[in-house]
Scaffold this active site. Structure first.
Site, PDB file in Angstrom:
ATOM      1  N   LYS A 171     -16.392  30.258 -28.105  1.00 25.70           N
ATOM      2  CA  LYS A 171     -16.955  29.843 -26.940  1.00 25.70           C
ATOM      3  C   LYS A 171     -16.123  30.265 -25.722  1.00 25.70           C
ATOM      4  CE  LYS A 171     -19.167  26.409 -26.366  1.00 25.70           C
ATOM      5  NZ  LYS A 171     -19.082  24.970 -26.743  1.00 25.70           N
ATOM      6  N   ASN A 191     -16.002  28.297 -22.080  1.00 25.98           N
ATOM      7  CA  ASN A 191     -16.753  27.218 -21.681  1.00 25.98           C
ATOM      8  C   ASN A 191     -16.461  27.357 -20.072  1.00 25.98           C
ATOM      9  OD1 ASN A 191     -17.580  25.932 -23.777  1.00 25.98           O
ATOM     10  ND2 ASN A 191     -15.646  25.000 -24.101  1.00 25.98           N
ATOM     11  N   SER A 227     -12.782  26.962 -26.834  1.00 23.85           N
ATOM     12  CA  SER A 227     -12.871  25.690 -27.549  1.00 23.85           C
ATOM     13  C   SER A 227     -11.838  25.620 -28.519  1.00 23.85           C
ATOM     14  CB  SER A 227     -14.196  25.761 -28.360  1.00 23.85           C
ATOM     15  OG  SER A 227     -14.350  24.750 -29.353  1.00 23.85           O
ATOM     16  N   GLN A 263      -7.314  -1.538   4.432  1.00 25.55           N
ATOM     17  CA  GLN A 263      -6.164  -1.059   3.655  1.00 25.55           C
ATOM     18  C   GLN A 263      -6.616  -0.036   2.792  1.00 25.55           C
ATOM     19  OE1 GLN A 263      -2.164  -2.474   3.212  1.00 25.55           O
ATOM     20  NE2 GLN A 263      -2.766  -2.868   1.367  1.00 25.55           N
ATOM     21  N   ASN A 291      -2.006  -1.993  13.549  1.00 20.94           N
ATOM     22  CA  ASN A 291      -3.468  -2.041  13.189  1.00 20.94           C
ATOM     23  C   ASN A 291      -3.992  -0.543  14.214  1.00 20.94           C
ATOM     24  OD1 ASN A 291      -3.538  -4.352  12.184  1.00 20.94           O
ATOM     25  ND2 ASN A 291      -4.500  -5.441  13.514  1.00 20.94           N
ATOM     26  N   LYS A 334      -7.933   4.006   2.513  1.00 20.85           N
ATOM     27  CA  LYS A 334      -7.194   5.402   2.140  1.00 20.85           C
ATOM     28  C   LYS A 334      -7.578   6.099   0.741  1.00 20.85           C
ATOM     29  CE  LYS A 334      -4.488   3.273   5.341  1.00 20.85           C
ATOM     30  NZ  LYS A 334      -5.214   2.295   5.440  1.00 20.85           N
ATOM     31  N   GLU A 368     -18.191  22.733 -14.480  1.00 28.52           N
ATOM     32  CA  GLU A 368     -18.404  21.636 -14.819  1.00 28.52           C
ATOM     33  C   GLU A 368     -17.667  20.516 -14.010  1.00 28.52           C
ATOM     34  OE1 GLU A 368     -19.290  21.897 -19.253  1.00 28.52           O
ATOM     35  OE2 GLU A 368     -18.002  23.017 -18.696  1.00 28.52           O
ATOM     36  N   TYR A 414      -9.568  -5.637  12.959  1.00 29.25           N
ATOM     37  CA  TYR A 414      -9.129  -5.467  11.661  1.00 29.25           C
ATOM     38  C   TYR A 414      -9.133  -6.272  10.633  1.00 29.25           C
ATOM     39  CZ  TYR A 414      -5.433  -3.836   8.382  1.00 29.25           C
ATOM     40  OH  TYR A 414      -4.719  -3.482   7.115  1.00 29.25           O
ATOM     41  N   SER A 467       0.720  -1.194  -0.075  1.00 30.46           N
ATOM     42  CA  SER A 467       0.168  -0.111   0.020  1.00 30.46           C
ATOM     43  C   SER A 467       0.974   1.414   0.056  1.00 30.46           C
ATOM     44  CB  SER A 467      -1.078   0.022   1.333  1.00 30.46           C
ATOM     45  OG  SER A 467      -0.284  -0.200   2.290  1.00 30.46           O
ATOM     46  N   THR A 486     -38.276  28.701  -9.045  1.00 29.91           N
ATOM     47  CA  THR A 486     -38.440  27.145  -8.443  1.00 29.91           C
ATOM     48  C   THR A 486     -38.811  26.701  -9.790  1.00 29.91           C
ATOM     49  OG1 THR A 486     -40.940  27.568  -8.405  1.00 29.91           O
ATOM     50  CG2 THR A 486     -39.425  28.298  -6.374  1.00 29.91           C
ATOM     51  N   HIS A 487     -38.444  25.265  -9.780  1.00 27.31           N
ATOM     52  CA  HIS A 487     -38.563  24.429 -11.015  1.00 27.31           C
ATOM     53  C   HIS A 487     -38.083  25.052 -12.231  1.00 27.31           C
ATOM     54  CE1 HIS A 487     -42.196  22.302  -8.908  1.00 27.31           C
ATOM     55  NE2 HIS A 487     -42.398  23.796  -8.386  1.00 27.31           N
TER      56      HIS A 487
END
Ligand code: ARG
Length: 462
Positions: free
Chosen positions: A286, A288, A280, A325, A113, A328, A293, A320, A26, A158-159
């Protein structure tokens, strides 16, 4: 590698498969715990000396060696090797290289552990502190923007349909509330992580009577775990952390979506800072909103991390298990996503510009004061349901004739109800609507100013 060279090699006659050892290592990801591991090693060494399990000279030798390792880590000179499985074994191996066999005394009365559980808690505590600091910066940016836009108006939705006029500042303050709750969640997660499992050993405790309170004080832990089995197997604090990050990104994704929509050509009500947008490769026109996003995308990624961590723990027998492991990977990823996103979120919020001209026109051309018109009739004695129905008819007729509500003539209104009089005009003005709101937390100027004042004071106080 020969079995006798492995820290746990005594029990084995035959060597492990190389492929399996590589698979189980690890250190590729848990090396991020290295600084916390050195801190823990140092505190543990001092506790061993206090309990007279090692001599003062041995203690000095080990802590000096650890100090050297810290320097190597800080200067990026420390070489991690997959042969040593994980970060803990790597640091112990390096210590042996530096100070010889006395390094073997470091791991007395401890298991990996309780060691890894302690390091992970230190990591989460540290991440929580950094994130709450960044969240304060983000909240400050929202309050700053709110202060600048108290007298700007926009349609509230709203909506995603135009609903009622609101102050732009009120929109900023709505996001402030989300991030305030996030901050509280990270503070509470920090508390959950602030429990020291060291001393739990593999699961049953340790045989050396090490003063756990002493080690905890050195590492800055407020409390000690009260059950050694739970001490090594509890990862609730990590789940809480991932939930807090996931919720933070859900909030960022909502902010992102509002801004993506508002900054589109169709809406045109927000201009995003050039510094945080891209062009772009083919379409020259463009601009963006990539950052937004990405925030939206990372809500998926970090929620995936939370689900990963919960499913990882589901059904695990005490105590344990090696499965743990893998905790993480989602944990570190969530922390890193939050830590790298928040400074950019601050820059973004500082750079948001509402196009108040477009917004003023949009407010005038819509039907956002329909509720105010109905409330006018209610104040004149009409039941709200009837007023709602009547105003619905008025809106529908206006829409048919292409007339915005603000431009409807009094004559036309009076044809609908004799309750209308000249005073109705102010009820049709979208910029006067917000101040008609009463009660705490509304979009009325007085309320918004009160909130800004309160928040500025709180931000200054801390
Ligand atoms: N690298 C391990 C982990 O992160 C450390 C604990 C290993 N414990 C053990 N019993 N093999 O979980």
């Amino acid at each position: 590698m020969k079995v006798k060279n492995k820290a746990w090699g005594g029990r084995f006659k035959n060597a492990q498969s190389k492929q399996f050892l590589e698979y189980g290592a690890s250190v590729g990801f848990d090396q991020k715990l290295a600084f916390f591991d050195v801190a823990q090693n140092t505190a543990h060494t001092l506790a061993l000396a206090k309990a007279k399990i090692i001599s003062r000279a041995e203690c000095l030798k080990i802590t000096k060696g650890l100090e050297g390792i810290l320097r190597e880590l800080a200067e990026g000179r420390f070489v991690f090797s997959a042969d040593d499985e994980d970060v803990h074994m790597n640091i112990e191996r390096r210590l042996r290289e530096k100070i010889g066999p006395v390094a073997g005394k470091l791991h007395t009365g401890r298991s990996r552990n309780d060691q890894v559980a302690t390091d992970t808690r230190l990591y989460v505590r540290d991440a929580c502190r950094k994130i709450t600091g960044l969240l304060r910066g983000l909240r400050t940016a929202f309050v700053f923007q709110a202060e600048k836009t108290v007298d700007g108006f926009m349609p509230g939705y709203t909506h995603l349909q135009q609903a009622q006029p609101i102050r732009i500042a009120h929109w900023f303050l709505a996001y402030h509330e989300m991030f305030l709750r996030d901050e509280a969640r990270f503070l509470s997660t920090e508390k959950s992580a602030d429990v020291m499992p060291l001393g739990s050993g593999a699961l049953a405790g340790n045989n050396f009577g090490i003063d756990r309170r002493f080690t905890a004080d050195l590492l800055g832990f407020s409390t000690l775990s009260q059950n050694s089995i739970d001490g090594v197997s509890d990862r609730d604090f990590a789940s809480e952390f991932c939930f807090a990050v996931s919720t933070l990104f859900v909030h960022l994704s909502r902010l992102a979506e509002d801004l993506i929509i508002y900054s589109s050509s169709e809406f045109g009500s927000v201009v995003l800072p050039d510094a945080l947008c891209t062009g772009s490769s083919i379409m020259p026109q463009k601009k963006n909103p990539d950052l937004l996003e990405l925030f939206r995308g990372k809500a998926g990624r970090t929620t995936g991390n939370l689900v990963n961590l919960l499913v990882l723990q589901k059904g695990l027998p005490l105590a344990y298990n090696k499965d743990m492991q893998e905790d993480k990977i989602p944990l570190f990823d969530s922390a890193e996503q939050a830590l790298s996103s928040l400074p950019l979120a601050v820059e973004l919020v500082k750079g948001i510009k509402f196009n108040e001209k477009i917004l003023a026109k949009r407010l005038r051309n819509g039907y956002l004061t329909a509720v105010d018109l109905a409330d006018f009739l209610v104040l004149k004695g009409m039941p709200f349901r009837s007023a709602h129905h009547l105003v619905g008819e008025i809106v529908s007729e206006c829409e048919g004739g292409g007339i915005p509500l603000a431009e409807i003539k009094l004559d036309a209104l009076r044809k609908k109800s004799a309750l209308f009089d000249a005073s109705v005009k102010s009820y049709l003005d979208p910029t006067l609507s917000p101040d008609r709101k009463k009660g705490d937390g509304s979009t009325a100027r007085g309320e918004v100013l009160k909130q800004i004042k309160r928040l500025k004071k709180a931000l200054r106080a801390k």
